[in-house]
Motif scaffolding. Structure first.
Motif, PDB file in Angstrom:
ATOM      1  N   MET A   1      35.926  36.841  57.834  1.00 13.53           N
ATOM      2  CA  MET A   1      36.075  36.594  56.401  1.00 13.53           C
ATOM      3  C   MET A   1      35.006  35.619  55.904  1.00 13.53           C
ATOM      4  O   MET A   1      34.559  35.690  54.772  1.00 13.53           O
ATOM      5  CB  MET A   1      37.458  35.978  56.119  1.00 13.53           C
TER       6      MET A   1
ATOM      7  N   PHE B   1      30.263  35.307  53.177  1.00 15.77           N
ATOM      8  CA  PHE B   1      30.019  34.256  52.178  1.00 15.77           C
ATOM      9  C   PHE B   1      28.931  33.310  52.652  1.00 15.77           C
ATOM     10  O   PHE B   1      28.016  32.968  51.901  1.00 15.77           O
ATOM     11  CB  PHE B   1      31.313  33.490  51.884  1.00 15.77           C
TER      12      PHE B   1
ATOM     13  N   PHE C   1      46.439  32.659  37.651  1.00 18.65           N
ATOM     14  CA  PHE C   1      46.289  34.103  37.796  1.00 18.65           C
ATOM     15  C   PHE C   1      45.453  34.685  36.664  1.00 18.65           C
ATOM     16  O   PHE C   1      44.604  35.542  36.859  1.00 18.65           O
ATOM     17  CB  PHE C   1      47.665  34.771  37.822  1.00 18.65           C
TER      18      PHE C   1
ATOM     19  N   GLN D   1      41.746  33.744  37.012  1.00 18.62           N
ATOM     20  CA  GLN D   1      41.104  34.565  38.031  1.00 18.62           C
ATOM     21  C   GLN D   1      40.874  35.994  37.520  1.00 18.62           C
ATOM     22  O   GLN D   1      39.797  36.558  37.695  1.00 18.62           O
ATOM     23  CB  GLN D   1      41.987  34.577  39.275  1.00 18.62           C
TER      24      GLN D   1
ATOM     25  N   ASN E   1      36.989  37.534  36.889  1.00 19.66           N
ATOM     26  CA  ASN E   1      36.509  38.651  37.692  1.00 19.66           C
ATOM     27  C   ASN E   1      36.534  39.978  36.958  1.00 19.66           C
ATOM     28  O   ASN E   1      36.103  40.988  37.497  1.00 19.66           O
ATOM     29  CB  ASN E   1      37.343  38.771  38.974  1.00 19.66           C
TER      30      ASN E   1
ATOM     31  N   SER F   1      28.466  32.278  40.537  1.00 18.20           N
ATOM     32  CA  SER F   1      29.673  32.920  39.990  1.00 18.20           C
ATOM     33  C   SER F   1      30.917  32.538  40.777  1.00 18.20           C
ATOM     34  O   SER F   1      32.022  32.552  40.228  1.00 18.20           O
ATOM     35  CB  SER F   1      29.554  34.449  40.036  1.00 18.20           C
ATOM     36  N   THR F   2      30.755  32.258  42.055  1.00 20.01           N
ATOM     37  CA  THR F   2      31.925  32.045  42.905  1.00 20.01           C
ATOM     38  C   THR F   2      32.387  30.591  42.917  1.00 20.01           C
ATOM     39  O   THR F   2      33.569  30.323  43.176  1.00 20.01           O
ATOM     40  CB  THR F   2      31.624  32.532  44.342  1.00 20.01           C
TER      41      THR F   2
ATOM     42  N   ILE G   1      35.656  29.622  41.105  1.00 23.14           N
ATOM     43  CA  ILE G   1      36.829  30.188  41.765  1.00 23.14           C
ATOM     44  C   ILE G   1      37.169  29.385  43.023  1.00 23.14           C
ATOM     45  O   ILE G   1      38.333  29.101  43.307  1.00 23.14           O
ATOM     46  CB  ILE G   1      36.575  31.679  42.111  1.00 23.14           C
ATOM     47  N   VAL G   2      36.134  29.002  43.770  1.00 29.51           N
ATOM     48  CA  VAL G   2      36.362  28.200  44.979  1.00 29.51           C
ATOM     49  C   VAL G   2      37.054  26.894  44.620  1.00 29.51           C
ATOM     50  O   VAL G   2      38.046  26.506  45.239  1.00 29.51           O
ATOM     51  CB  VAL G   2      35.036  27.903  45.715  1.00 29.51           C
TER      52      VAL G   2
ATOM     53  N   TYR H   1      40.556  27.503  43.589  1.00 35.92           N
ATOM     54  CA  TYR H   1      41.355  27.939  44.730  1.00 35.92           C
ATOM     55  C   TYR H   1      41.742  26.751  45.600  1.00 35.92           C
ATOM     56  O   TYR H   1      42.888  26.638  46.039  1.00 35.92           O
ATOM     57  CB  TYR H   1      40.560  28.961  45.528  1.00 35.92           C
ATOM     58  N   LEU H   2      40.759  25.859  45.846  1.00 33.20           N
ATOM     59  CA  LEU H   2      41.058  24.737  46.722  1.00 33.20           C
ATOM     60  C   LEU H   2      42.070  23.792  46.078  1.00 33.20           C
ATOM     61  O   LEU H   2      42.927  23.230  46.751  1.00 33.20           O
ATOM     62  CB  LEU H   2      39.776  23.992  47.100  1.00 33.20           C
TER      63      LEU H   2
ATOM     64  N   GLN I   1      45.630  26.127  45.487  1.00 33.30           N
ATOM     65  CA  GLN I   1      45.872  27.172  46.460  1.00 33.30           C
ATOM     66  C   GLN I   1      47.328  27.616  46.543  1.00 33.30           C
ATOM     67  O   GLN I   1      47.640  28.799  46.573  1.00 33.30           O
ATOM     68  CB  GLN I   1      45.428  26.660  47.817  1.00 33.30           C
TER      69      GLN I   1
ATOM     70  N   PHE J   1      48.263  30.078  43.885  1.00 38.72           N
ATOM     71  CA  PHE J   1      47.700  31.412  44.120  1.00 38.72           C
ATOM     72  C   PHE J   1      48.612  32.198  45.039  1.00 38.72           C
ATOM     73  O   PHE J   1      49.019  33.308  44.750  1.00 38.72           O
ATOM     74  CB  PHE J   1      46.324  31.308  44.788  1.00 38.72           C
ATOM     75  N   VAL J   2      48.917  31.575  46.185  1.00 39.96           N
ATOM     76  CA  VAL J   2      49.693  32.271  47.195  1.00 39.96           C
ATOM     77  C   VAL J   2      51.098  32.559  46.686  1.00 39.96           C
ATOM     78  O   VAL J   2      51.624  33.657  46.833  1.00 39.96           O
ATOM     79  CB  VAL J   2      49.719  31.451  48.499  1.00 39.96           C
TER      80      VAL J   2
ATOM     81  N   GLN K   1      51.043  35.376  44.177  1.00 39.76           N
ATOM     82  CA  GLN K   1      50.853  36.663  44.846  1.00 39.76           C
ATOM     83  C   GLN K   1      52.139  37.113  45.511  1.00 39.76           C
ATOM     84  O   GLN K   1      52.527  38.268  45.417  1.00 39.76           O
ATOM     85  CB  GLN K   1      49.734  36.544  45.880  1.00 39.76           C
TER      86      GLN K   1
END
Lengths: 296, 325
Positions: free
Chosen positions: A43, A47, A221, A224, A228, A270-271, A274-275, A278-279, A282, A285-286, A289
């Motif tokens: 994964m 990157f 959500f 994100q 994207n 661009s990322t 989001i990083v 996300y950090l 996090q 996010f989880v 989902q």
């Protein structure tokens, strides 16, 4: 006697079964670590590869070896400077503006609707809710053509409006907020009702301030999804000044063909947001989902 | 208790009377958005699918079923349909299986559980376009994949991955001297296979997170009780874990099919539909915005809608409405 022997046998059998299970557990644990570490590397590599490439000259990028695969011998920052001349700053800003509108509007409208579906009885409520949730399975591409026509009629084609107005509310958000408000104790609002509060005040002053966790999930959500989003921006925008980051990147790819270091610089820029998101968030996010997953 | 009382005295309760109106006021802004951009468009796309519309002109002429007749006879549509089916059949089982395995592995007392979850989930929250561009580079002739393959002594396919229109199954059968296989049997092209592999890489983490949530719903004492009864690990997995995960699995598979049937971004950014990678969603976009055949594109959109509706209904039938909530 016979009974005692029988019991002993059973006990011995159970003990050896226990031993076997423990050994099996140990082996399974090692297998788990090996597989998980390998997968994590799988994964991570794309990157890392893209970040490394973005600091390479085209010549170095074309000559891969084990040493410079995920590393750069003579790092340069030229590509990052160059992409700003190509207009990435504007695209970044467009992406931020669009995401901000999505987040603010959805948190408000989805909370309003979710609250109504959770707490209030009004004619047609169940039917409308089923209709709203059923839109979750309609792919954007199916309704793309009519939306394009409508946006043209409204004079929104090729404007920020085309990227925001169709997305002011979301079925997922309404569902999420309804679930949340149903789990909130009614007593809080009933106390306010006794004090003579209207429905709107019960929502605005009592329910909404207590909905912070759900709103955070929804905001993340939504951010994100907006950041994207690609189908609508590419179909509804033709003016390069109004591109969002994904569209800008896709268009650069056709212009710059195989200048991968430059494309990787855009990918990295661009990322980054989001990083960071996300950090920090996090957990949400989880959780979001998982909640989406259980929903069905 | 109070709420029950309120419900029973609904007619006289001022709050209930207020709600009957306020409810609609609360949902009105959202409903306007849904009417204009979802419900209206669904009806309109159905209406448009029976018409000829050249996009640049205003006239939309009724032509009955002509669009549908044309599309079912069209090679482009059949190719796109075949590519989409191959895409879904290749990606969905693979990502579901990997997601399940990762979830089962990660759902034990191990160090760094959060780290692994973070690592696996990250690709699915990244932009599909960013990932496509990164993999465009990885799959290119001098890219990472070919470099590694050459280093370990494997000859990469030629032309390189995304430029290769040959069917993978046909290529494989060709080794044994089997020639001229049918279009379906030829399998996805190397280019489409490359995008499929990327898609599995991206989505497996999402599937893992959903499975993990499902696994955590399984109460620990069920396992303890079965251990006391002498059940082996394998028996536990087969008789407890798998049945309990069935609704989650069905959901994940449905989610996978609905997602893969509308794959668009990756095709746009990586191959523009070249080399056997045109999917249904990409074909709709192309016919609308490149070929300006609005009515024809609408008919294709209707077919895609019906396919996804069928997948959804099959899932509902399999799970059953009671287990949904």
């Amino acid at each position: 006697m016979a009974v005692a022997t029988g019991q002993a046998t059973v006990r011995r059998a159970a003990a050896s079964a226990d031993e076997r299970t423990t050994r099996l557990d140990a082996i399974l644990k090692i297998v788990a670590y090996v597989v998980l570490v390998l997968m994590a590397m799988l994964m991570f590599v794309p990157f890392a590869f893209s970040v490394a490439t973005s600091f390479k000259t085209q010549a170095e990028a074309a000559r891969l070896d084990w040493g410079n695969m995920l590393w750069v011998r003579e790092p340069i920052t030229d590509w990052y400077r160059q992409v700003f001349d190509l207009g990435i700053g504007g695209w970044f800003l467009n992406s931020v503006v669009v995401a901000a509108v999505w987040v603010v509007s959805r948190c408000l409208l989805d909370a309003l609707a979710g609250y109504a579906f959770a707490r209030m009885t009004f004619p047609g409520r169940n039917l409308v809710f089923v209709l709203v949730v059923s839109t979750l399975m309609i792919p954007g591409i199916v309704t793309l053509i009519p939306r394009y026509i409508l946006l043209r009629e409204m004079g929104l084609y090729n404007s920020v409006g085309a990227l925001t107005v169709p997305f002011l509310s979301s079925a997922f958000g309404i569902f999420l907020m309804k679930q949340f408000f149903e789990s909130l104790p009614r007593e809080l609002e009933e106390a306010a009702r006794i004090d003579g509060a209207s429905r709107f005040r019960m929502f605005w002053q009592i329910a909404l301030p207590n909905a912070a966790p759900a709103l955070t999930s929804l905001a993340i959500f939504t951010f994100q999804g907006s950041w994207n989003n690609f189908l609508e921006p590419v179909a509804f925008i033709s003016n390069p000044d109004l591109y969002t980051l994904p569209v800008g990147l896709a268009m650069l790819r056709t212009e710059q063909q195989s200048n991968f270091p430059l494309l990787m610089a855009v990918a990295v820029i661009s990322t980054i947001p989001i990083v960071i998101f996300y950090l920090i968030f996090q957990r949400y996010f989880v959780e979001g989902q998982s909640r989406a997953g259980i929903k069905g | 208790m109070a709420s029950v009382g309120l419900g029973r005295r609904r007619s006289r309760d001022p709050l209930a009377a207020e709600d009957a109106v306020a409810g609609w006021v609360f949902i009105a802004p959202s409903m306007l958005v849904f009417l204009a951009f979802v419900f209206g468009p669904i009806l309109y796309v159905a209406w448009l699918s029976f018409r000829e519309w050249e996009v640049v002109r205003p006239e939309k002429t009724w032509i009955g079923l002509q669009n549908y007749r044309t599309l079912f006879a069209s090679d482009d549509f059949q190719n796109a349909f075949r590519n989409t089916v191959w895409f879904a059949l290749g990606v969905v089982p693979t990502q579901t299986f990997i997601g399940l395995v990762l979830a089962v592995l990660a759902n034990r007392k191990i160090r760094g559980k959060t780290f692994f979850r973070t690592a696996f989930y990250f690709p699915s929250i990244s932009s599909s376009i960013v990932i496509s561009i990164i993999f465009l580079w990885i799959y290119s002739n001098n890219g990472l994949l070919n470099f590694v393959l050459r280093e370990v002594g494997i000859t990469p396919p030629r032309p390189p991955w995304l430029n290769n229109p040959n069917g993978v199954i046909a290529q494989f059968l060709g080794v044994f001297g089997v020639e001229n296989v049918s279009a379906w049997l030829a399998g996805p092209s190397f280019a489409l296979l490359s995008i499929m592999m990327m898609n599995v890489w991206t989505t497996a983490g999402t599937m893992m997170v959903v499975f993990l949530a499902g696994l955590q719903d399984v109460p620990g004492d069920v396992y303890e009780a079965s251990s006391l009864d002498g059940a082996s690990r394998w028996q536990q997995f087969r008789d407890i874990t798998v049945p309990l995960l069935r609704p989650v699995t069905l959901f994940v598979v449905t989610l996978g099919f609905i997602g893969t049937f509308q794959v668009f971004d990756q095709i746009f950014a990586m191959t523009s539909g070249q080399n056997g990678t045109t999917t249904l969603a990409y074909l709709i976009y192309q016919d609308m915005f490149r070929n300006f055949q609005g009515g024809y594109a609408a008919a294709q959109a209707m077919v895609l809608f019906v396919v996804i509706l069928v997948i959804y209904l099959v899932q509902r039938r399999l799970i059953g409405p009671t287990e949904q909530s």
